[in-house]
Design an enzyme around this catalytic site. Structure first.
Site, PDB file in Angstrom:
ATOM      1  N   ASN A   1       0.913  -1.289   0.082  1.00 13.01           N
ATOM      2  CA  ASN A   1       0.089  -0.273   0.134  1.00 13.01           C
ATOM      3  C   ASN A   1       0.773   1.438  -0.078  1.00 13.01           C
ATOM      4  OD1 ASN A   1       0.735  -0.839   2.496  1.00 13.01           O
ATOM      5  ND2 ASN A   1      -0.867   0.710   3.514  1.00 13.01           N
TER       6      ASN A   1
ATOM      7  N   GLY B   1       1.757  -6.175   7.293  1.00 16.73           N
ATOM      8  CA  GLY B   1       0.929  -6.568   6.265  1.00 16.73           C
ATOM      9  C   GLY B   1      -0.433  -7.153   7.052  1.00 16.73           C
TER      10      GLY B   1
ATOM     11  N   THR C   1      -3.575  -9.204   8.991  1.00 16.71           N
ATOM     12  CA  THR C   1      -3.628  -9.801  10.119  1.00 16.71           C
ATOM     13  C   THR C   1      -3.469 -11.524  10.188  1.00 16.71           C
ATOM     14  OG1 THR C   1      -4.582  -8.068  11.180  1.00 16.71           O
ATOM     15  CG2 THR C   1      -4.842 -10.336  12.451  1.00 16.71           C
ATOM     16  N   ALA C   2      -3.905 -12.072   9.055  1.00 19.13           N
ATOM     17  CA  ALA C   2      -3.890 -13.498   8.794  1.00 19.13           C
ATOM     18  C   ALA C   2      -2.594 -13.698   8.446  1.00 19.13           C
ATOM     19  CB  ALA C   2      -4.804 -13.886   7.734  1.00 19.13           C
ATOM     20  N   THR C   3      -1.717 -13.233   7.531  1.00 15.97           N
ATOM     21  CA  THR C   3      -0.289 -13.266   7.523  1.00 15.97           C
ATOM     22  C   THR C   3       0.502 -13.351   8.640  1.00 15.97           C
ATOM     23  OG1 THR C   3      -0.904 -12.289   5.278  1.00 15.97           O
ATOM     24  CG2 THR C   3       1.470 -12.666   5.545  1.00 15.97           C
TER      25      THR C   3
ATOM     26  N   GLU D   1       3.191  -5.373  12.371  1.00 16.61           N
ATOM     27  CA  GLU D   1       2.184  -4.243  12.097  1.00 16.61           C
ATOM     28  C   GLU D   1       1.220  -4.793  11.325  1.00 16.61           C
ATOM     29  OE1 GLU D   1       2.702  -1.527  13.739  1.00 16.61           O
ATOM     30  OE2 GLU D   1       4.491  -1.848  14.498  1.00 16.61           O
TER      31      GLU D   1
ATOM     32  N   CYS E   1      -3.258   1.504   6.289  1.00 17.42           N
ATOM     33  CA  CYS E   1      -3.545   0.983   7.532  1.00 17.42           C
ATOM     34  C   CYS E   1      -4.372   1.847   8.456  1.00 17.42           C
ATOM     35  CB  CYS E   1      -2.523   0.009   7.980  1.00 17.42           C
ATOM     36  SG  CYS E   1      -1.035   1.103   8.345  1.00 17.42           S
TER      37      CYS E   1
ATOM     38  N   GLU F   1       7.019   0.526  16.009  1.00 16.36           N
ATOM     39  CA  GLU F   1       7.967   0.705  15.379  1.00 16.36           C
ATOM     40  C   GLU F   1       8.371   2.409  15.650  1.00 16.36           C
ATOM     41  OE1 GLU F   1       6.481  -0.526  11.591  1.00 16.36           O
ATOM     42  OE2 GLU F   1       8.212  -1.769  11.249  1.00 16.36           O
TER      43      GLU F   1
HETATM   44  P1  NAD Z   1       0.091  -9.218   3.156  1.00 13.48           P
HETATM   45  O1  NAD Z   1      -0.096  -9.669   4.510  1.00 13.48           O
HETATM   46  O2  NAD Z   1      -0.888 -10.309   2.022  1.00 13.48           O
HETATM   47  O3  NAD Z   1       1.471  -9.068   2.620  1.00 13.48           O
HETATM   48  C1  NAD Z   1       2.292  -8.636   3.160  1.00 13.48           C
HETATM   49  C2  NAD Z   1       3.672  -9.092   2.809  1.00 13.48           C
HETATM   50  O4  NAD Z   1       3.830 -10.316   3.362  1.00 13.48           O
HETATM   51  C3  NAD Z   1       4.063  -9.094   1.293  1.00 13.48           C
HETATM   52  O5  NAD Z   1       5.241  -8.907   0.992  1.00 13.48           O
HETATM   53  C4  NAD Z   1       3.729 -10.972   1.212  1.00 13.48           C
HETATM   54  O6  NAD Z   1       4.423 -10.972  -0.047  1.00 13.48           O
HETATM   55  C5  NAD Z   1       4.457 -11.188   2.372  1.00 13.48           C
HETATM   56  N1  NAD Z   1       3.925 -12.659   2.758  1.00 13.48           N
HETATM   57  C6  NAD Z   1       2.394 -13.026   2.442  1.00 13.48           C
HETATM   58  N2  NAD Z   1       2.376 -14.458   2.719  1.00 13.48           N
HETATM   59  C7  NAD Z   1       3.427 -14.554   3.535  1.00 13.48           C
HETATM   60  C8  NAD Z   1       3.997 -15.728   4.300  1.00 13.48           C
HETATM   61  N3  NAD Z   1       3.326 -16.711   4.544  1.00 13.48           N
HETATM   62  N4  NAD Z   1       5.056 -15.550   5.120  1.00 13.48           N
HETATM   63  C9  NAD Z   1       5.873 -14.377   4.836  1.00 13.48           C
HETATM   64  N5  NAD Z   1       5.378 -13.424   4.150  1.00 13.48           N
HETATM   65  C10 NAD Z   1       4.166 -13.619   3.534  1.00 13.48           C
HETATM   66  O7  NAD Z   1      -0.735  -7.883   3.048  1.00 13.48           O
HETATM   67  P2  NAD Z   1      -0.755  -6.869   1.929  1.00 13.48           P
HETATM   68  O8  NAD Z   1      -1.979  -7.283   1.100  1.00 13.48           O
HETATM   69  O9  NAD Z   1       0.516  -6.848   1.046  1.00 13.48           O
HETATM   70  O10 NAD Z   1      -1.086  -5.280   2.624  1.00 13.48           O
HETATM   71  C11 NAD Z   1      -2.391  -4.812   3.345  1.00 13.48           C
HETATM   72  C12 NAD Z   1      -2.292  -5.372   4.644  1.00 13.48           C
HETATM   73  O11 NAD Z   1      -1.203  -4.661   5.367  1.00 13.48           O
HETATM   74  C13 NAD Z   1      -3.474  -4.793   5.137  1.00 13.48           C
HETATM   75  O12 NAD Z   1      -4.172  -5.677   6.312  1.00 13.48           O
HETATM   76  C14 NAD Z   1      -2.968  -3.655   5.995  1.00 13.48           C
HETATM   77  O13 NAD Z   1      -4.035  -3.172   7.299  1.00 13.48           O
HETATM   78  C15 NAD Z   1      -1.703  -3.852   6.394  1.00 13.48           C
HETATM   79  N6  NAD Z   1      -0.926  -2.903   6.704  1.00 13.48           N
HETATM   80  C16 NAD Z   1      -0.581  -2.605   8.123  1.00 13.48           C
HETATM   81  C17 NAD Z   1       0.106  -1.526   8.488  1.00 13.48           C
HETATM   82  C18 NAD Z   1       0.623  -1.156   9.843  1.00 13.48           C
HETATM   83  O14 NAD Z   1       1.428  -0.288  10.106  1.00 13.48           O
HETATM   84  N7  NAD Z   1      -0.043  -1.737  10.944  1.00 13.48           N
HETATM   85  C19 NAD Z   1       0.694  -0.757   7.359  1.00 13.48           C
HETATM   86  C20 NAD Z   1       0.282  -0.965   6.162  1.00 13.48           C
HETATM   87  C21 NAD Z   1      -0.450  -1.938   5.784  1.00 13.48           C
END
Ligand code: NAD
Length: 480
Positions: free
Chosen positions: A150, A226, A228-230, A248, A282, A461
């Site tokens: 994002n 990324g 929450t499920a990841t 995060e 986020c 962070e």
């Molecule tokens: P995502 O969890 O799908 O992916 C994030 C990263 O993790 C990507 O680089 C992806 O390739 C990697 N990934 C996926 N599966 C993995 C695994 N099994 N092991 C290790 N890495 C893995 O998230 P997204 O769709 O890229 O981003 C959107 C999400 O991120 C939203 O839920 C958003 O709220 C969150 N987000 C949180 C913050 C925060 O600071 N809290 C900031 C930005 C985005």
């Protein structure tokens, strides 16, 4: 066709097994670049390079480390326009916020942590007449940084800069959906004189590359942003081997509008907090809670402004809402709009796919949606949508507003709008939220703790929090 490469041991290289993945442009749906479809063997190679670089980088004099990180910051500023264009093209966001927010912030991240490393200090605890304790804060070793799509370069550098500043070497993975600026950063790091192997950037999917980084026994800490499920998956993999983790994660952020707020200012900012970056931040406020006495007038003015947000070509300076980052994500967000109407919600504006004229006619656009009439327990008000969709709910009392705000599994960020300072303090203290903004949104001081409670994450962070995360404290006790 741009061929993006991995950056390992100072070299730009393809994936070891030679595979490639297509990378489309969200605004046109056309594939314009390819990324290496890397896997565990590439992670192993990156780890070896990082391990080899660690002994020297970890003892590099602070002044020299500062100079290199500062040069990276300058390199980002020098290439501001190229990077902003790349970010907009790769993510679908309008060019102007990429120029104004994303890339300047990436430069600030490096500048901030370059200076932080010069100031970072550790504690000493005296036992009078008996002993003196001092705490060494040593770099951890090779660490992993994994970031989402994002705010691509903004969040990638938010992790890498403190990891390097603290003396670690890094294996990093940007999102496969937005790899372009991470690839460009590699070149900037080379030009800035970052020694080979100190930063290694691997492209590919989460399940193959991300998971290989998390599983690697030689990678001692993981900083992840990324979904929450990841995050839950990463925690499950990392916990049995006792890796240090910073997570995060997602949010379902409330915005509380009290009747005594400055309504003009509140309206202006809540439109931004709902729909900036297509609602794909986020920290976006996706649940707007409005005191009942002003509900109707505020709603009408809000909907009128949201309906006027211009959706279209990210390169057009008038565009306020660009393309969503991927087709799958657009379909997910549209499915939530359908769910909201099934759950009994009323769509006050937007919610439909948009097909702009010209070069963007095949792109992944939608009109920002505002929905009312849904109870707090329904899925639309509970689950993170992460797109241009905001729901409205009225409240009667401060207690009810707090209960609604806290009534989700997430706890990342909240905005409170009121002119009553005592109320602001009371509400801020009662909110289950890692970040509370009063009469503002996204006002960031990089020294403050950044992160969420509950299912929005573990750890913080920013500032010393990040420097502490990326170091191992060791107490040394000396008898006098
Ligand atoms: P995502 O969890 O799908 O992916 C994030 C990263 O993790 C990507 O680089 C992806 O390739 C990697 N990934 C996926 N599966 C993995 C695994 N099994 N092991 C290790 N890495 C893995 O998230 P997204 O769709 O890229 O981003 C959107 C999400 O991120 C939203 O839920 C958003 O709220 C969150 N987000 C949180 C913050 C925060 O600071 N809290 C900031 C930005 C985005």
């Amino acid at each position: 066709m741009i061929r993006i490469l991995n950056y390992i041991g100072g070299e730009m290289v393809p994936a070891i097994d030679g595979g490639w993945l297509p990378n489309p442009e969200p605004a046109t749906a056309q594939v314009f670049s390819e990324i290496p479809d890397s896997g565990p063997a590439d992670v192993e190679k990156a780890w070896m390079a990082a391990r080899q670089a660690f002994p020297s980088w970890s003892v590099t004099p602070l002044e020299d480390r500062f100079r290199i990180l500062h040069r990276i910051s300058e390199g980002i500023e020098t290439r501001m326009e190229d990077l902003a264009m790349a970010e907009s093209r790769d993510n679908g966001k309008p060019l102007w916020p990429a120029r104004k927010v994303d890339i300047p912030r990436a430069a600030s991240n490096f500048r901030f942590f370059a200076t932080a490393l010069l100031q970072f200090a550790s504690e000493s605890h005296e036992m009078p007449g008996e002993a003196i304790n001092y705490t060494l804060r040593q770099p951890i070793g090779v660490v992993g940084c994994i970031s989402p799509w994002n705010l691509p370069l903004y969040l990638f550098t938010w992790k890498i800069a403190p990891a390097l500043a603290a003396g670690n070497t890094v294996v990093a993975k940007p999102s496969e959906i937005t790899p372009l600026t991470a690839w460009m950063l590699a070149e900037i790091c080379r030009e800035a004189g970052l020694p080979p192997g100190v930063l290694n950037i691997i492209h590919g999917t989460g399940p193959r590359v991300g998971e290989a980084i998390v599983k690697h026994p030689g990678i001692k800490a993981i900083s992840f942003t990324g979904g929450t499920a990841t995050g839950a998956r990463i925690a499950a993999v990392a916990a049995p081997v006792f890796k240090k983790l910073s997570l995060e994660l997602g949010g379902k952020n409330p915005t509380l509008v009290f009747a005594d707020a400055d309504l003009e200012e509140t309206l202006r900012t809540t439109v931004q907090s709902g729909f900036s970056n297509q609602g794909e931040i986020c920290l976006c406020g996706s649940r707007l809670l409005i005191e009942r006495s002003i509900y109707t007038s505020f709603r009408d003015a809000y909907v009128e402004r949201v309906s006027r947000l211009r959706v279209g070509d990210p390169l057009d300076t008038e565009t306020r809402v660009g393309a969503l980052a991927s087709e799958a994500h657009l379909q997910k967000v549209l499915s939530y709009v359908r769910l909201a109407t099934k759950e009994g919600g009323t769509l006050l504006c937007g919610g439909q796919q948009v097909y702009p004229e010209g070069r963007c006619r095949d792109g992944w656009f939608m009109q920002p949606a505002v929905i009312e009439g849904l109870g707090p327990a329904c899925r639309t008000n509970q689950e993170e949508i992460f797109g241009p969709v905001v729901t409205l709910q009225p409240f009667d009392t401060e207690e009810e507003a707090i209960a609604l705000a806290n009534g989700v599994r997430y706890g990342l960020a909240t905005s409170v709008w009121t002119r009553d300072l005592k109320k602001a303090h009371r509400v801020a203290a009662a909110l289950e939220s890692g970040i509370v903004w009063v009469n503002c949104w996204l006002l960031r001081d990089l020294r403050t703790p950044f992160g969420g409670m509950k299912d929005s994450g573990v750890g913080r962070e920013g500032g010393w929090e990040a420097m502490r995360f990326f170091t191992e404290p060791k107490n040394v006790c000396i008898r006098l």
